[in-house]
Each structure stands twice: as C-alpha cells, then as structure tokens.
Write an enzyme that holds these catalytic residues in place. Sequence first.
Site, mmCIF file in Angstrom:
data_model
loop_
_atom_site.group_PDB
_atom_site.id
_atom_site.type_symbol
_atom_site.label_atom_id
_atom_site.label_comp_id
_atom_site.label_asym_id
_atom_site.label_seq_id
_atom_site.Cartn_x
_atom_site.Cartn_y
_atom_site.Cartn_z
ATOM 1 C CB CYS A 1 27.761 -59.069 10.313
ATOM 2 S SG CYS A 1 27.944 -60.926 9.957
ATOM 3 C CB CYS B 1 27.318 -63.077 3.594
ATOM 4 S SG CYS B 1 26.707 -61.473 3.978
HETATM 5 FE FE1 FES Z 1 26.195 -61.417 8.587
HETATM 6 FE FE2 FES Z 1 25.522 -61.465 6.053
HETATM 7 S S1 FES Z 1 25.431 -59.686 7.329
HETATM 8 S S2 FES Z 1 26.607 -63.178 7.317
#
Ligand code: FES
Length: 125
Positions: free
Chosen positions: A33, A102
Amino acid sequence: MYSEKVMDHFAHPRNVGEIENANAVGLVGNAKCGDIMKIYMDIQDNIIKDVKFKTFGCGAAIATSSMATEMVKGKTVEEALELTNKAVMEALDGLPAEKIHCSVLAEEAIRDAIEDYRKRQNEQQ
Ligand code: FES
C-alpha cells in the site's frame, strides 16, 4: 470488524514520537500500500531501553506498531528479533484478513532498526 484492543491502540497509540540521539533507526515501507513506518530505539547493553515510532499508515498499521513497540520495550535485541507479526496480531486479538499485510510493517521496522544498531556497533569497533 476490529477487536477492542486494536481500537484502543489505534485511538491511543503507545510510544508515538521520536527519540533524540537514538542509536537505532529503522524505516520501512509496505510494498502493498506504500504506507511507511519509522522506528527509533535507544539500546543500552543489548537491551531496548526505549522505543518510539511514527507510522504514516492505516489504523491497523498504527495499532500493530503501538503493540509491537510495547512488546519489545525492555527486551534484548535477540528477543526483539524473534517478534513476529503473528505474535503482534495475537496480542491484539486478531486483525481482519485483508489487514494482515499492515502488521508486517512493525516487524520489519524493528528488524531494520536492529540491523542499523548492529551496523553502528561494527563501525565503532
Ligand atoms: Fe497500508 Fe494498512 S493499508 S499499512
């Protein structure tokens, strides 16, 4: 969807901030992400005396960073290296499946900081 512990650590994250004159700093990015975590440690006689973090990421990343710093504080460098994202998630009573990536951020940041610490130690010798 999130456990009470996750919500608590997200709303009141422990150990947020920076350590001036930290002797170990780790910085990692999440490949999935793009979120990042920076971690600072004060390591004395192989013990993590203090640890602080800054996470630019989602709630799950902040909660796992908070819990992970609590779990390594006061531990030896070797013990901290054994901390897994799975153990952090268990301590938080779990994360939704799509948020598991995450939790990897904190584990990797701790490893990166310890690598930095060891590099600095070698340079001093
Ligand atoms: Fe990036 Fe959780 S969506 S660390």
